[in-house]
Structures are given as structure tokens and as C-alpha cells.
Design an enzyme around this catalytic site. Structure first.
Site, PDB file in Angstrom:
ATOM      1  N   SER A  61       0.821  -1.210   0.000  1.00 36.51           N
ATOM      2  CA  SER A  61       0.000   0.000   0.000  1.00 36.51           C
ATOM      3  C   SER A  61       0.856   1.262   0.000  1.00 36.51           C
ATOM      4  CB  SER A  61      -0.914   0.023   1.225  1.00 36.51           C
ATOM      5  OG  SER A  61      -1.565  -1.201   1.371  1.00 36.51           O
TER       6      SER A  61
HETATM    7  N1  SAH Z   1      -0.664  -4.949   3.997  1.00 39.65           N
HETATM    8  C1  SAH Z   1       0.145  -5.302   2.863  1.00 39.65           C
HETATM    9  C2  SAH Z   1      -0.495  -4.992   1.523  1.00 39.65           C
HETATM   10  C3  SAH Z   1      -1.682  -5.818   1.301  1.00 39.65           C
HETATM   11  S1  SAH Z   1      -2.236  -6.109  -0.340  1.00 39.65           S
HETATM   12  C4  SAH Z   1       1.523  -4.682   2.940  1.00 39.65           C
HETATM   13  O1  SAH Z   1       1.807  -3.954   3.907  1.00 39.65           O
HETATM   14  O2  SAH Z   1       2.347  -4.977   2.067  1.00 39.65           O
HETATM   15  C5  SAH Z   1      -3.599  -7.137   0.120  1.00 39.65           C
HETATM   16  C6  SAH Z   1      -3.238  -8.535   0.505  1.00 39.65           C
HETATM   17  O3  SAH Z   1      -4.430  -9.172   0.928  1.00 39.65           O
HETATM   18  C7  SAH Z   1      -2.679  -9.374  -0.647  1.00 39.65           C
HETATM   19  O4  SAH Z   1      -1.418  -9.851  -0.330  1.00 39.65           O
HETATM   20  C8  SAH Z   1      -3.708 -10.510  -0.774  1.00 39.65           C
HETATM   21  O5  SAH Z   1      -3.107 -11.764  -1.082  1.00 39.65           O
HETATM   22  C9  SAH Z   1      -4.330 -10.517   0.601  1.00 39.65           C
HETATM   23  N2  SAH Z   1      -5.665 -11.147   0.689  1.00 39.65           N
HETATM   24  C10 SAH Z   1      -6.736 -11.009  -0.125  1.00 39.65           C
HETATM   25  N3  SAH Z   1      -7.759 -11.779   0.311  1.00 39.65           N
HETATM   26  C11 SAH Z   1      -7.327 -12.397   1.445  1.00 39.65           C
HETATM   27  C12 SAH Z   1      -7.915 -13.318   2.361  1.00 39.65           C
HETATM   28  N4  SAH Z   1      -9.158 -13.785   2.218  1.00 39.65           N
HETATM   29  N5  SAH Z   1      -7.176 -13.745   3.402  1.00 39.65           N
HETATM   30  C13 SAH Z   1      -5.897 -13.323   3.572  1.00 39.65           C
HETATM   31  N6  SAH Z   1      -5.287 -12.456   2.744  1.00 39.65           N
HETATM   32  C14 SAH Z   1      -5.994 -11.988   1.698  1.00 39.65           C
END
Ligand code: SAH
Length: 213
Positions: A61
Site C-alpha cells: 500500500s
Molecule cells: N498490507 C500489505 C499490503 C496488502 S495487499 C503490505 O503492507 O504490504 C492485500 C493482501 O491481501 C494481498 O497480499 C492478498 O493476497 C491478501 N488477501 C486477499 N484476500 C485475502 C484473504 N481472504 N485472506 C488473507 N489475505 C488476503
């Protein structure tokens, strides 16, 4: 942060000018080097206020959004926090400086493993990254004082609300993934849930079930 003073000042200035004003959050963001979470050709853009690609088609993000979400979460040093969407682990590393214990889950095993390795390489010992479907929360470790979701659901997932302690706060983006989403702050009270709308955001979707890799 392994940064020259000018870039560090610029990074912090950008955060402040976009509304990140909480001193503890700014301090944590100064101490965690975003460059450690971005690999390959985008590494030298790690200090710009923009989202960047990470493996599995996901994104780390935008720093100011990380700051605003962390600020809205109002974490205290005794809190046990769940993050859904570990991605690179950057957000979890920032939470590690503000909370007692952080659990962060990702549906992509590859991302969870690499985020856990990054924590270890940085000497962060109060974060556990797990490969798991966070739309179901993390029942083994519930309840949580704080929950942060970094992928967008259409509505706050029921299991996450249920795993939030009374008096707890959850911050998450809601809305359809190909539209503008709204960041909301949910506070669980004695007899109900209070919703506050914070701002428009854009996140990758929260997808149920485990990913391919
Ligand atoms: N917080 C992260 C960025 C997140 S991007 C950082 O600091 O880098 C969003 C993430 O959510 C992705 O890696 C994706 O794989 C994950 N995601 C999406 N659906 C999900 C679910 N049901 N359970 C766990 N992770 C999930």
C-alpha cells in the site's frame, strides 16, 4: 531507515501533508525501512508515496494510506492485533512497534513466507505471519483488540466482527474492487457496532479461500 537525511525528510513530509499526524505512527514509519519490503526494479521507489507491485499480483500500500489506517486503528502497547492481508509485511512491521502482539495472515503462501522471513531478518519477534484465509479471521487467537484489513470486502466480514473484542476497533476498506472503496472504522460496543466513514481508497479485493501459490 537506511536513507539519506533528505529522502527521509521528504518521506515524513509527504506523510504529514497527507494527514498522518500521530507522533507514534510517524515515529514507527520512520523506523521501519519500506525499502526492505520492496524487491527488484521498484526498490528505488520505496520512499515515494505510491503503491508498488509485489509478487502474486498484489501491491504494497501507499505509505500515507498505511499511516492513516494505522492512526485510525489507535493501537495501544498492550493490544493484540490481527492484520488480514500481510502482503509484503510492511504494515505488520509498523504495527509491531505499536502493539504487544501482531498476527498477520495472507491467502498466498508465498507472500506469507516471504513476509515472515523479512520480519526475522529485521529482528522483529512479536509478529507471526500465517498462510490462511483471513476472511474467516483467526479463531485460534481471537479475540483481538484491533483488526486491520488491507484488502477490500463488500461488507465487513461477519467472522472478523465476531472476533473483535468489545471496545475493539477494526479498520477496513469496503466496496466493490473495481470501484472506489471507502475506508471505514468499526467500533464494537457493548450493545452494537458503530461505523465511521474515513475516506475514499483503492485496495485489491479480499478473496475467500487460499491462493494458488
Ligand atoms: N498490507 C500489505 C499490503 C496488502 S495487499 C503490505 O503492507 O504490504 C492485500 C493482501 O491481501 C494481498 O497480499 C492478498 O493476497 C491478501 N488477501 C486477499 N484476500 C485475502 C484473504 N481472504 N485472506 C488473507 N489475505 C488476503
Amino acid at each position: 531507515m537506511s536513507l539519506d537525511p533528505e529522502r527521509r525528510m521528504q518521506f515524513l513530509f509527504q506523510l504529514r501533508s497527507r494527514g498522518v499526524t500521530d507522533a507514534r505512527v510517524l515515529d514507527a514509519m520512520e523506523r521501519i525501512d519500506r525499502g526492505a519490503f520492496v524487491r527488484g526494479i521498484f526498490a528505488d521507489r520505496a520512499y515515494e508515496d505510491m503503491p508498488l507491485p509485489i509478487p502474486c499480483g498484489q501491491t504494497i500500500s501507499q505509505p500515507s494510506v498505511v499511516g492513516l489506517m494505522t492512526q485510525a486503528l489507535d493501537v495501544s502497547p498492550r493490544d493484540k492485533v490481527l492484520e488480514v492481508g500481510a502482503g509484503s509485511g510492511y504494515q505488520a512491521a509498523i504495527l509491531s512497534l505499536l502493539a504487544r502482539r501482531v498476527y498477520s495472515v495472507d491467502r498466498h503462501r508465498r507472500l506469507a513466507q516471504s513476509a515472515q522471513e523479512t520480519m526475522e531478518s529485521l529482528g522483529i519477534s512479536n509478529v507471526t505471519v500465517l498462510a490462511s484465509d483471513g476472511s474467516r479471521g483467526l479463531p485460534d487467537q481471537a479475540p483481538f483488540d484491533r483488526i486491520l484489513v488491507t484488502a477490500a470486502a463488500e461488507d465487513p466480514p461477519g467472522p472478523l466482527l465476531a472476533q473483535l473484542r468489545i471496545g475493539g476497533i477494526m479498520v477496513l476498506p469496503v466496496g466493490q474492487s473495481d470501484h472506489v472503496q471507502r475506508l471505514i472504522k468499526v467500533t464494537r460496543g457493548e450493545d452494537g457496532v458503530d461505523y465511521e466513514e474515513l475516506r475514499a481508497v483503492r485496495f485489491v479485493p479480499l478473496i475467500e479461500g487460499m491462493g494458488q501459490e
